[in-house]
Design an enzyme around this catalytic site. Structure first.
Site, PDB file in Angstrom:
ATOM      1  N   ARG A  68       0.831  -1.212   0.000  1.00 47.13           N
ATOM      2  CA  ARG A  68       0.000   0.000   0.000  1.00 47.13           C
ATOM      3  C   ARG A  68       0.865   1.260   0.000  1.00 47.13           C
ATOM      4  NH1 ARG A  68      -4.169   3.202   2.891  1.00 47.13           N
ATOM      5  NH2 ARG A  68      -2.721   3.498   4.604  1.00 47.13           N
ATOM      6  N   ARG A  94     -10.531   3.912  -2.341  1.00 49.38           N
ATOM      7  CA  ARG A  94      -9.432   3.333  -1.562  1.00 49.38           C
ATOM      8  C   ARG A  94      -9.093   4.238  -0.398  1.00 49.38           C
ATOM      9  NH1 ARG A  94      -6.935  -1.118  -3.480  1.00 49.38           N
ATOM     10  NH2 ARG A  94      -7.576  -1.657  -5.576  1.00 49.38           N
ATOM     11  N   ILE A  95      -8.621   3.598   0.669  1.00 53.63           N
ATOM     12  CA  ILE A  95      -8.274   4.342   1.878  1.00 53.63           C
ATOM     13  C   ILE A  95      -6.897   4.974   1.696  1.00 53.63           C
ATOM     14  CG2 ILE A  95      -7.726   4.052   4.330  1.00 53.63           C
ATOM     15  CD1 ILE A  95     -10.034   2.009   4.406  1.00 53.63           C
ATOM     16  N   LEU A  96      -6.788   6.234   2.091  1.00 50.65           N
ATOM     17  CA  LEU A  96      -5.537   6.982   1.961  1.00 50.65           C
ATOM     18  C   LEU A  96      -4.990   7.294   3.353  1.00 50.65           C
ATOM     19  CD1 LEU A  96      -6.927   9.305  -0.827  1.00 50.65           C
ATOM     20  CD2 LEU A  96      -5.104   7.602  -1.131  1.00 50.65           C
ATOM     21  N   ASN A 108     -13.833  15.510  -0.178  1.00 55.81           N
ATOM     22  CA  ASN A 108     -14.428  14.213  -0.504  1.00 55.81           C
ATOM     23  C   ASN A 108     -15.940  14.363  -0.614  1.00 55.81           C
ATOM     24  OD1 ASN A 108     -14.535  11.295  -0.774  1.00 55.81           O
ATOM     25  ND2 ASN A 108     -15.304  11.206   1.327  1.00 55.81           N
ATOM     26  N   HIS A 110     -19.527  12.208  -0.464  1.00 52.50           N
ATOM     27  CA  HIS A 110     -19.988  10.944   0.114  1.00 52.50           C
ATOM     28  C   HIS A 110     -21.518  10.879   0.033  1.00 52.50           C
ATOM     29  CE1 HIS A 110     -19.777   7.366   2.590  1.00 52.50           C
ATOM     30  NE2 HIS A 110     -20.821   7.848   3.259  1.00 52.50           N
ATOM     31  N   ASP A 146     -14.222   9.271   5.875  1.00 55.86           N
ATOM     32  CA  ASP A 146     -15.522   9.955   5.864  1.00 55.86           C
ATOM     33  C   ASP A 146     -15.793  10.727   7.161  1.00 55.86           C
ATOM     34  OD1 ASP A 146     -15.964   8.864   3.322  1.00 55.86           O
ATOM     35  OD2 ASP A 146     -16.907   7.082   4.146  1.00 55.86           O
TER      36      ASP A 146
HETATM   37  C1  GAR Z   1     -20.514   8.984  -5.664  1.00 58.14           C
HETATM   38  O1  GAR Z   1     -21.872   8.831  -5.405  1.00 58.14           O
HETATM   39  C2  GAR Z   1     -19.745   9.202  -4.373  1.00 58.14           C
HETATM   40  O2  GAR Z   1     -20.502   9.858  -3.397  1.00 58.14           O
HETATM   41  C3  GAR Z   1     -19.422   7.797  -3.955  1.00 58.14           C
HETATM   42  O3  GAR Z   1     -19.092   7.148  -5.153  1.00 58.14           O
HETATM   43  C4  GAR Z   1     -19.900   7.680  -6.192  1.00 58.14           C
HETATM   44  C5  GAR Z   1     -19.044   7.910  -7.422  1.00 58.14           C
HETATM   45  O4  GAR Z   1     -19.828   8.226  -8.512  1.00 58.14           O
HETATM   46  N1  GAR Z   1     -18.365   7.778  -3.006  1.00 58.14           N
HETATM   47  C6  GAR Z   1     -18.322   6.953  -1.954  1.00 58.14           C
HETATM   48  O5  GAR Z   1     -19.156   6.103  -1.730  1.00 58.14           O
HETATM   49  C7  GAR Z   1     -17.122   7.158  -1.061  1.00 58.14           C
HETATM   50  N2  GAR Z   1     -17.334   6.550   0.204  1.00 58.14           N
HETATM   51  P1  GAR Z   1     -19.210   8.878  -9.824  1.00 58.14           P
HETATM   52  O6  GAR Z   1     -18.013   8.009 -10.223  1.00 58.14           O
HETATM   53  O7  GAR Z   1     -20.284   8.793 -10.848  1.00 58.14           O
HETATM   54  O8  GAR Z   1     -18.814  10.290  -9.497  1.00 58.14           O
END
Ligand code: GAR
Length: 218
Positions: A68, A94-96, A108, A110, A146
């Site tokens: 990693r 992925r976790i950073l 970010n 979410h 998050d």
């Molecule tokens: C988004 O809905 C984002 O909130 C989520 O992935 C999706 C990506 O969509 N992220 C997570 O769940 C992070 N924990 P996209 O590729 O169409 O932008």
């Protein structure tokens, strides 16, 4: 055409999926200055979107690195090459490390109303819990997943008939408005973090803009 001045600065997006949130940055008016998108997945749809927009994309696959730490060092090199003013985690799954997220201002997006339902399955977890309201959050990235200071949130009502796909689609429509707004605030120097609280400062270029404006619930 917008009469707003163009945003100044450079955005690098990290994305693992379709990249609809990166697209929303490009489609904002005025568009956000996305310098590159970097993904961990060679097949990620975000690469097609970047190719269509004439913006570079790069792949830094986890499997190509021994551990990693080596992968994250390669990712950091790829990001640093574009000298970003802000890094946007737009569905980067992925976790950073704490060192990585502290290196640049990092936002970010979410698909839940944090702190409810952190993690990779937020929409399914919210449905399984039977919540009546979920939504989208944009927050500063922190070492804990998050969990960083919250910049913007907007609620989305859950329909009893919702599936993960239908609810996620409505949440993403909200994300596509919240994320460009938050990135524009950050590039404009309008976010001040005070402990857990993020203040949105008034727009110095617009005396009519008082700053923080809560969005209407969907
Ligand atoms: C988004 O809905 C984002 O909130 C989520 O992935 C999706 C990506 O969509 N992220 C997570 O769940 C992070 N924990 P996209 O590729 O169409 O932008």
């Amino acid at each position: 055409m917008s009469h707003e001045p163009a945003h100044r600065g450079r955005v690098v997006a990290l994305a693992s999926g379709s990249g609809s949130n990166v697209q929303a940055l490009l489609d904002a008016d005025p568009p956000l200055p996305v310098a590159a998108a970097i993904t961990d997945r060679p097949e990620a749809g975000v690469r097609d979107r970047m190719a269509a927009a004439g913006i570079p994309s790069e792949v830094v696959p986890r499997a190509a690195h021994a551990d990693r730490a080596a992968w994250e060092a390669a990712l950091a090199r790829a990001v640093a090459a574009y000298a970003p003013d802000v890094v946007v985690l737009a569905g980067f799954m992925r976790i950073l490390s704490g060192a990585f997220v502290a290196r640049w201002p990092m936002l970010n997006v979410h698909p839940s109303l944090l702190p409810a339902f952190p993690g990779a399955h937020a929409v399914a977890d919210a449905l399984a819990h039977g919540v009546k309201l979920s939504g989208a959050t944009v927050h500063f990235a922190a070492e804990e997943v998050d969990a960083g200071p919250i910049v913007a949130q907007q609620a989305v009502a859950v329909d009893p008939e919702d599936t993960v796909a239908s609810l996620h689609a409505r949440i993403q429509r909200v994300e596509h408005a919240l994320l460009p707004q938050a990135v524009a605030w950050q590039l404009g120097g309008r976010l001040r973090v005070d402990g857990r609280l993020v203040h949105v400062l008034a727009d110095p270029a617009d005396p009519g803009d008082p700053g923080e404006a809560p969005p209407d619930p969907v």
